[in-house]
Design an enzyme around this catalytic site. Structure first.
Site, short mmCIF file in Angstrom:
data_model
loop_
_atom_site.label_atom_id
_atom_site.label_comp_id
_atom_site.label_asym_id
_atom_site.label_seq_id
_atom_site.Cartn_x
_atom_site.Cartn_y
_atom_site.Cartn_z
N ASP A 124 1.01 -1.04 -0.02
CA ASP A 124 0.00 0.11 0.04
C ASP A 124 0.89 1.04 0.17
OD1 ASP A 124 1.04 -0.23 2.51
OD2 ASP A 124 -1.01 -0.49 3.49
N THR A 129 0.13 4.41 1.69
CA THR A 129 0.13 5.03 3.09
C THR A 129 0.79 4.22 4.30
OG1 THR A 129 -2.05 6.27 2.67
CG2 THR A 129 -1.26 6.39 4.93
N ASP A 171 -1.47 -3.37 7.26
CA ASP A 171 -2.00 -3.22 8.68
C ASP A 171 -3.40 -3.02 8.91
OD1 ASP A 171 -1.84 -0.93 7.64
OD2 ASP A 171 -0.06 -0.17 8.90
#
Length: 852
Positions: A349, A351, A608
């Site tokens: 990802d 971010t 996460d």
């Protein structure tokens, strides 16, 4: 890990317009699984009724003490590794140790101590294995404590973080997005609380929980918040064993370990009949001294067992775990090191991986003549509406903080921006949804006017052809994140068509902070021929711009996932052609992993957020950030406790070191097994004495396999991990062992014709030992390539060791090695030289003919 802890580190939940899997702990929509499946949903999901004014204060200190005294504590032990007893048992009680142990005991009774040295080597090797795994256990135990999430418990009206093991029966445990339910309980407070119980029940749909509903340990919060009262703790909790297993130090399936098991199975099948034939040959057919016959029989059986290969593999894995532990990388399953080394596609990802969690408001651009001061007042109120601000909203709060107001009340400018001292009250709130890609809030303004606002993705809230989209696209091309603030007519969030009729009011431009080490990490993967795919919930062009700033190859090849084909084969083609994907839903992320795997790729997935759980589970290797949700850390094989994507190259390098080196040394061990079996068969067929005593093969094994294998297994190795471990090893071990056995037996037969009289057998054995040592040394020299100074020194030291044995009188007597005359010793050297030439030719031919 509580939500407040995450927010303080820059925010982990998605902001309006963001995709929750991106370093998030929020799913947002109460029916997320249905969204993933493509079902239609209402445009607005109203929140639960506000909690009652009376807020439970939880247990008192005295009540906690009483429960501790009664043993009503969540005392499930935190285990990240096997216990010391299990480590000892696993290393001592093995099939091969049993066989060798029996043979060792026999040798202690029938032969000199030097013929029992192989037993002491096994004791030493087993001890090394126990010590190394014990060290790995200590490292993992300490890392598990560092990475352990601490639930928030309310006691005496005050919320505080405590260890999971300190929870007592009746505790009031607070929950936020991404938090794991650590014990069973009953919901006491619910604010849009949604629980995902898929890890327990297999049911993908999140369950909306209200006061009085039951929650089970092992589930986790998808959206909303609340609190529950612990009703079952410790081993009585439904998923106590599940939670324990999630972080265990396990030796699970891997190609390397399963390949070694397959090899050992075939070795056992060969060893049993060969050993029986050798016993009969040496004890019955040949009328020799009984004790010497037993000694030579054992000398033929022991080298067939590649006992050190299993041990060395475990030691190499354990040392790898310790090395990575020092870099704050928690390996929850040992073969994960191997798996990541085999990866050829990394999906990550943006971010939290390419960018840091925090963002800054770069500018606010009013639209359609809106008053800038009034827009700022709305943003200030919007920030106050959420008690759990995420990354995007936290940036807005930092830029436009409430002037001393609390959640739901903030002082500031009035409708005209003239510094009105009144307050705005939050009357309704709508959580962010990855399907809607916006959130909302309704207010009673300072002058009593009701208003409702949406904040989210411009390309979702704006109609096609809107002139604002062009300037948004230009901002996205610069790598900036843009949110749209839009006013809902009528002041009601749940009004039909609220999003479609919302009036664009302002653009909020956010600037993301690039991770300083991300560029180097992407460059490393490119250099290693590992494809990198950036999968994001944000605008694809914006994500591509960020990736381009970091030097990602193919960053200009972006694709909006809303145009992603649903056919798996077409999706796989799109995945291979493009490097950046935007507006990806959680279900699409999972489908992308499956599509890549269908093309034979080994896929690693980083994430996460709670919506990453299924994709992490489906990927070949799941990697979670330490600051991520408890749920993602539970299913990931590798947890980066320092939250640094830059740690991944270290994991890849460690895996390649382990796999490459174990493949090298496995050839050494199995060459010995092959020549030992073939020598035994030749002895049985020709009805001659077995040429070696155990002491001879102990010496050879130590100098040509044991010592060099230990150093080679721990050496640097950057070769890319290759599949087909068994094929790669056996294609060299079989011809090498055959050449070694044939050349040794030829020397032995020539020596039997050359020597006669007393001491002939010892002279014959010495000549055969010299040939076998030289051929084995050449195999070692081939395996040690490419040469470095220490590899050359290692091979030379082993040769020097054997030479010392041959020239020092007491070592000659100890190992029963004495070269007699000059004819046979030089003949042995000549035969070994011819075998070396043949080995060189065969290795090159095999490398071309049988590519693994």
């Amino acid at each position: 890990m509580t939500q407040r802890a995450l927010d303080s580190s820059g925010g982990q939940t998605p902001g309006p317009g963001e995709q929750p899997p991106e370093n998030s702990r929020t799913s947002g929509n109460p029916r997320q699984a249905k969204i993933d499946a493509g079902a239609e949903l209402d445009p607005v999901h109203p929140v639960d009724p506000p909690p009652p004014a009376h807020r439970p204060e939880g247990l008192t200190t005295a009540e906690v003490a009483e429960r501790v005294a009664r043993g009503e504590v969540n005392d499930v032990p935190v285990r990240s590794s096997r216990s010391v007893a299990e480590i000892v048992r696993a290393n001592v009680f093995t099939r091969f140790n049993l066989i060798i142990g029996v043979l060792w005991v026999i040798m202690l009774f029938v032969a000199p101590i030097q013929d029992s040295l192989f037993g002491f080597v096994i004791v030493a090797n087993t001890g090394i294995g126990i010590i190394q795994e014990w060290r790995a256990k200590k490292t993992l135990d300490s890392l598990a404590v560092i990475g352990e999430a601490k639930p928030t418990v309310r006691r005496d009206g005050t919320a505080s973080e405590i260890s999971t093991s300190e929870i007592v029966l009746g505790d009031l445990v607070e929950l936020g997005p991404g938090d794991k339910v650590v014990v069973d309980g009953t919901v006491a407070e619910a604010d849009s609380l949604e629980i995902d119980e898929s890890l327990l029940t297999g049911e993908a749909d999140p369950v909306i929980k209200r006061a009085g509903d039951q929650v089970m340990s092992g589930s986790f919060v998808v959206a909303g918040g609340g609190a529950f009262t612990a009703t079952k703790v410790g081993r009585e909790a439904y998923a106590a064993q599940l939670a324990e297993e999630a972080s265990r130090f396990t030796l699970v399936h891997s190609e390397l370990r399963s390949g070694i098991s397959t090899i050992l199975k075939y070795v056992t099948w060969m060893m049993v009949p060969t050993a029986i034939g050798l016993i009969i040959s040496q004890l019955v057919v040949k009328d020799n001294n009984f004790k010497e016959s037993v000694a030579r029989t054992v000398g033929g059986i022991v080298p067939m067992i590649p006992e050190g290969l299993v041990l060395l593999t475990s030691v190499a894995f354990a040392i790898g775990v310790v090395r990575l532990g020092r870099k704050q990388c928690l390996v929850q399953e040992l073969p994960a090191i191997e798996g990541l080394a085999r990866v050829d596609v990394v999906c990550l990802d943006k971010t939290g991986t390419l960018t840091e969690g925090g963002m800054d408001v770069s500018e606010v651009r009013p639209l359609n003549g809106s008053d800038e001061a009034y827009v700022q007042r709305v943003l200030r109120a919007f920030g106050s509406s959420d008690p759990r601000p995420n990354a995007s909203l936290q940036a807005i709060i930092d830029a436009y903080p409430a002037d001393g107001g609390d959640a739901g009340h903030a002082k500031g400018a009035g409708r005209t921006g003239g510094g009105d001292a009144g307050s705005w009250a939050v009357t309704d709130a709508m959580p962010f949804s990855s399907a809607r890609k916006y959130s909302g809030a309704a207010f009673t303004e300072a002058d009593g006017t009701a208003s409702a606002w949406l904040l989210g993705a411009p390309d979702v809230l704006l109609s096609e052809g809107d002139p604002a989209l062009k300037q948004i696209e230009r901002l996205n091309e610069q790598g900036l994140r843009v949110l749209l603030l839009a006013r809902v007519p009528g002041g009601a969030l749940d009004a039909p068509g609220a999003a479609a009729e919302a009036a664009p009011t302002a653009l909020v431009v956010l600037e993301q902070r690039l991770r300083p080490d991300a560029g180097d990490t992407l460059a490393y993967f490119a250099d290693q021929n590992v494809a990198t795919k950036v999968i994001s919930g944000d605008n694809a062009v914006s994500v591509g711009a960020v990736a381009g700033k970091l030097g990602l190859a193919g960053a200009e090849n972006t694709l909006d996932a809303r145009r992603m084909p649903s056919d798996p084969d077409e999706m796989a083609t799109a995945m291979e052609r493009n490097a950046v994907f935007g507006r990806v839903t959680p279900q699409q992320k999972r489908d992308m992993v499956a599509a890549l795997q269908s093309r034979g790729h080994t896929v690693a997935m980083t994430g996460d957020g709670v919506n990453d759980v299924l994709a992490l589970k489906d990927a070949d290797i799941g990697v979670s950030m330490g600051s991520g949700s408890e749920a993602t850390r539970a299913v990931a094989q590798i947890v980066l406790l320092n939250n640094s994507f830059a740690t991944l190259p270290s994991v890849v390098a460690e895996g390649r070191r382990v796999i490459g080196n174990i493949t090298r040394v496995a050839t050494l061990f199995l060459t010995k097994t092959v020549y030992s079996v073939l020598l035994a068969i030749l002895v049985v067929c020709t009805q001659v004495e077995y040429p070696f005593l155990p002491r001879h093969l102990t010496l050879l094994s130590t100098l040509t396999i044991g010592v060099p294998a230990f150093f080679l297994a721990l050496a640097p190795n950057k070769e890319r991990a290759q599949p087909n471990f068994v094929r790669r090893v056996m294609r060299y071990a079989i011809p090498s062992g055959a050449i070694a056995a044939a050349s040794t037996f030829v020397t032995y037969l020539l020596a039997r014709h050359h020597y006669s009289g007393a001491g002939a057998l010892e002279a014959e054995t010495s000549a055969a030992t010299l040939t076998l040592f030289l051929v084995s040394m050449y195999v070692l020299a081939i395996i040690a390539r490419p040469y470095t100074w220490w590899r050359v020194a290692l091979v030379a030291a082993m040769g020097l060791g054997f030479l010392i044995v041959l020239v020092v009188p007491w070592l000659q007597d100890f190992f029963a090695l004495k070269l007699v005359g000059t004819v046979m010793p030089w003949a042995a050297v000549g035969i070994a030289a011819a075998a070396a030439v043949l080995l060189e030719f065969v290795w090159r031919w095999v490398g071309r003919r049988f590519r693994a």
